[in-house]
Each structure stands twice: as structure tokens, then as C-alpha cells.
Enzyme design. Structure first.
Site, PDB file in Angstrom:
ATOM      1  N   ASP A 124     -10.510  32.233  -4.171  1.00 52.99           N
ATOM      2  CA  ASP A 124     -11.934  31.976  -3.910  1.00 52.99           C
ATOM      3  C   ASP A 124     -12.730  31.681  -5.165  1.00 52.99           C
ATOM      4  O   ASP A 124     -13.908  31.320  -5.077  1.00 52.99           O
ATOM      5  CB  ASP A 124     -12.541  33.191  -3.198  1.00 52.99           C
ATOM      6  CG  ASP A 124     -12.038  33.273  -1.776  1.00 52.99           C
ATOM      7  OD1 ASP A 124     -11.520  34.333  -1.385  1.00 52.99           O
ATOM      8  OD2 ASP A 124     -12.115  32.263  -1.070  1.00 52.99           O
ATOM      9  N   HIS A 177      -6.585  40.809  -6.151  1.00 55.00           N
ATOM     10  CA  HIS A 177      -5.803  40.458  -4.970  1.00 55.00           C
ATOM     11  C   HIS A 177      -4.807  41.559  -4.689  1.00 55.00           C
ATOM     12  O   HIS A 177      -4.236  42.129  -5.613  1.00 55.00           O
ATOM     13  CB  HIS A 177      -5.057  39.132  -5.187  1.00 55.00           C
ATOM     14  CG  HIS A 177      -4.697  38.469  -3.900  1.00 55.00           C
ATOM     15  ND1 HIS A 177      -3.612  38.862  -3.148  1.00 55.00           N
ATOM     16  CD2 HIS A 177      -5.287  37.468  -3.221  1.00 55.00           C
ATOM     17  CE1 HIS A 177      -3.555  38.114  -2.063  1.00 55.00           C
ATOM     18  NE2 HIS A 177      -4.555  37.264  -2.073  1.00 55.00           N
TER      19      HIS A 177
END
Ligand code: SDX
Length: 396
Positions: free
Chosen positions: A327, A273
Site C-alpha cells: 500500500d 506486514h
């Protein structure tokens, strides 16, 4: 030199710094969402994601994100009633969706149908608070109906009309699966929508702000953001995570899979991320929701593969600050809820419309059209040459 190789360049003319992907570059002031990537903290308008996911509802959180305060009981009842009243989609939009190829990706169907809403509602009244409220209600209400409608249309069926006796999430699952869901499943889905609703200036929200800054209509803003979310490096990753887990197949194969990914610099989907250097707090909550679902409805056999992949990656990707993101576990939850895999990202969009609209409204409040600059690296002062005099290298 590729963009990824260019880490940072100073623009000699203006002395400003170029950073690929605008990494770490603030492009707006915002009071909607705060992320502490080092500590793994996330809050919407000052309320922690943990508290909202446990105690709020998606519509209450949507109201908070867009208007900045938790609604009082009357405001919440009015908002819920308005959204319920606007769930239906014009037959013209449904007929348009019937012309889409059944093999098309549902994100493309959603982007087209979201954009088509702009044809039905007057444009450019964006300085009118009532217009803004009405647009928010329509988009929050109609996006789930359009996602569910395409699912039935591509199966050759007529879409199911919304049921006014079902709350927001229960109604979506009903329209999608053609049956009323267990209340626990509907509540867990509603909590997933809260978790995915907003995340500061991620790519699709930045796309929404850039589009909003031209003062176009909110339907174009959402359509622009949907197209951005569809990419596999952004919202599209949740689909790819399940495919990756199935490719690994068993916890015993995780180590070899990681060896190959690291050696060949392949991205492990659902990991990493731009903001977080620890496990995404949403991934932890989604993992708990998955376990709650599995306890009631049976375990997904890929869950052990996911847990082993997370465990093995801790020592091999963790030192680089690469941990599970939002996710990684969401697909296991959605599959258990009976949501088809290629609808995972449209479900992400159903939720993120709340964040996109909050940023749309904030951008309008202090707007200046986005128009960044560049560092020009191309040719200069070249003379035009007649085609007959060009060698094969020109323009090749
Ligand atoms: C979402 O921004 C948001 O807030 C997004 C989101 C939201 O709520 O809106 O959180 C939703 O988009 C989550 C991310 C979903 N995408 C994926 O899971 C795809 C896999 N992840 C990567 O593509 C990547 O981690 C990104 C895109 C998420 C972030 O990429 P960055 O910050 O641009 O990092 P990078 O690609 O420049 O990588 C930096 C280094 C590289 O190694 P080096 O070249 O420096 O040696 O980290 C490595 C990368 O190879 N790396 C990974 C990796 N992610 C980064 N290595 C293996 N697997 C990964 N997943």
C-alpha cells in the site's frame, strides 16, 4: 488483557496453541499463492510476481489464479470475450446505487452492489462447473463497472456504459474518468491489478474462505471479502498513506514524524506486514511503475516524502522487520492515473476478486465448514437475579 497483549496460550483441554490473529497458524492447504516473507518472494501458481507483472495481463493472471494454468490462446480469447460481454450491470442495480447517499464510502457501495448480484442469479448451483465459470465471469466483469458507476452517480451523473472496443483496464479507466486514457496509463493500471490480485490468506481472503465454506453463493462470498478489505489495517491503508504523506508535507519533516510515531506507538501506514520481514516485492514494482508514470506525466510532489520516509525508516523500523508494503506506493500511482483517493481500496477490490474467487473454487474442492474453538475466559455457573435485587455493578 487485550488480544494484542496475549501472545500465545495453550488450551489445557485440547493442548492446542491459541495465537492472536491466527498468526502463523495454517488453516488450509492451498496451491494458489506462495509467499516467502524472509526472502521477499511472491508467486501465483508457481509464476513469480515479477514475471507476471511484466509479461501477463490481469485477465490472463485471473484465469491462471482460478483454474491453475495459463490459458491457451483460445481459452484466453473466450474468457476475454465472455468478460467483455458481461460488463454491463442491470438497470435495477444502477437504480439501487442511485439511492445510496453520495457521501457514502465507495467500499460500502461496492459491498452492497456486489451482494445484490446474488438476487439476479440462481443460488447453490456451486457443484456445477458452468455455474462456477459464469459466476467468475460476472464478478470479474461487473465489479469494475459498479465501482465506476458509483463514482459518476455520486457526482449526480448517469453511469457511462462499458466500451466493447476497449480492453479490460482501459475500459475501467474510461468509465471512471469519462475519457480514454493514454495506452501507457492503461498498461500500468493493468499491471497494478496483477500485483494486487492475490496474496494467500490475508484477512479478506480468509473471510472469503470462511464464507465459502458454508456453501453460500459466490456473490455473498465476494461481498463478505469486500467488507473485510475495507478496514484501515488491510486494504484501506492505501488511502491513509497519501493522507500521511501530505501531513508530513516535506522530506525535512520525516524524521520528526517518525520520532512521534515511534514514541507514541502509532502505526506508520503502508509499512509492516504479517508475512514479510523485508520490503514487500510488490512495493518495489509499484515504485518502478510510479517512476515510469512520473517520467511521462510529471512527478507527484509527495514522492520525495515517501522515498525519504522509506530511507529514514530503514534504520528505525527495519530492525523490527517493518518495511514498505503493497500500500505504500500504490496511492501515488493511482493518483497519477486520476483515480480519486477514496476509490483506491475499491480498485484493490477489483483486483483481489480474482484471488477471492480462486480461493472460493479451491475451498469448494475440499470443503469443511470453518468452525474454530476458543479458550473461554468468562464467568461460570451464575444464578439469575431479579432486577430489583441487582446492584449497579451487575452487567455494567
Ligand atoms: C495489506 O495479509 C496480507 O497479505 C495483506 C495484504 C494483501 O495483499 O492482502 O498484503 C494487504 O493489508 C497490507 C497491510 C496494509 N496495512 C497497513 O499498512 C497498516 C499499517 N500496518 C500495520 O497495521 C501492521 O503492520 C499490519 C496490520 C500490516 C500487520 O500487523 P501484525 O503482523 O499484526 O503486527 P502487529 O500489529 O502485531 O505489530 C508487531 C509490532 C508491534 O510493535 P510491538 O508492540 O511488538 O513493540 O510491530 C509494530 C507494532 O507496533 N508495527 C508497526 C507497524 N506495523 C507493526 N509499528 C509502526 N508502524 C507500522 N506500520
Amino acid at each position: 488483557m487485550s488480544q494484542a497483549q496475549v501472545r500465545e496460550t495453550i488450551n489445557e483441554a485440547s493442548g492446542t496453541v491459541f495465537r492472536p490473529g491466527l498468526e502463523g497458524v495454517p488453516v488450509t492447504h492451498s496451491s494458489i499463492c506462495d509467499i516467502d516473507g524472509l526472502q521477499g518472494n511472491l508467486s501465483y501458481r508457481g509464476y513469480s510476481i515479477q514475471e507476471l507483472a511484466a509479461k501477463s495481463t490481469f485477465l490472463e493472471t485471473t484465469y491462471l489464479l482460478i483454474w491453475g494454468e495459463l490459458p491457451n490462446p483460445q481459452q484466453l480469447r473466450d474468457f476475454e470475450a465472455e468478460v467483455q460481454m458481461h460488463r454491463r450491470v442491470s438497470f435495477r442495480v444502477r437504480d439501487m446505487m442511485k439511492c445510496f447517499p453520495a457521501t457514502g464510502h465507495p467500499m460500502d457501495a461496492l459491498q452492497s452492489s456486489a451482494a445484490s448480484l446474488g438476487l439476479f442469479y440462481s443460488r447453490r448451483a456451486i457443484d456445477n462447473p458452468q455455474y462456477i465459470y459464469d459466476a467468475v465471469v460476472r464478478l470479474i466483469a461487473k465489479i469494475p463497472t459498479m465501482v465506476a458507476a458509483f463514482q459518476l452517480i455520486r457526482k449526480g451523473q448517469d453511469p457511462i456504459q462499458p466500451r466493447d472496443d476497449l480492453a479490460y483496464s482501459a475500459n475501467f479507466l474510461y468509465m471512471l474518468t469519462e475519457r480514454e486514457q493514454d495506452p501507457l496509463a492503461a498498461r500500468i493500471f493493468d499491471r497494478c491489478l496483477i500485483l494486487h490480485a492475490e496474496h494467500s490468506l490475508n484477512a479478506s481472503t480468509f473471510s472469503a474462505r470462511v464464507t465459502a465454506s458454508t456453501l453460500t453463493d459466490p456473490y455473498a462470498v465476494v461481498a463478505s471479502a469486500v467488507g473485510t478489505l475495507a478496514g484501515p489495517l488491510h486494504g484501506g491503508a492505501n488511502e491513509d498513506v497519501l493522507a500521511m504523506l501530505e501531513e508530513i508535507g516535506s522530506p525535512n519533516n520525516v524524521s520528526a514524524y517518525l520520532d512521534d510515531a515511534i514514541t507514541n506507538k502509532k502505526k506508520v501506514m503502508g509499512f509492516g506486514h504479517r508475512e514479510y520481514r523485508v520490503k514487500d516485492p510488490r512495493a518495489s514494482i509499484l515504485q518502478d511503475l510510479a517512476e515510469e508514470l512520473f517520467a511521462r506525466f510529471g512527478k507527484d510532489e509527495m514522492y520525495d516524502v515517501a522515498r525519504e520516509l522509506e530511507a529514514e525508516s530503514a534504520s528505525r523500523l527495519g530492525p523490527k522487520g517493518i518495511f514498505p508494503n503493497v500500500d505504500f506506493y500504490s496511492g501515488l500511482v493511482y493518483r497519477k492515473l486520476g483515480i480519486p483517493r477514496d476509490l483506491f481500496t475499491p480498485v484493490f477490490a477489483i483486483s483481489r476478486v480474482a484471488g477471492w474467487l480462486a480461493h472460493w473454487r479451491e475451498q469448494l474442492g475440499a470443503n469443511r465448514i470453518f468452525r474454530p474453538s476458543q479458550i473461554y475466559t468468562g464467568s461460570k455457573s451464575r444464578q439469575w437475579i431479579a432486577p430489583s435485587e441487582r446492584t449497579t455493578t451487575e452487567g455494567s
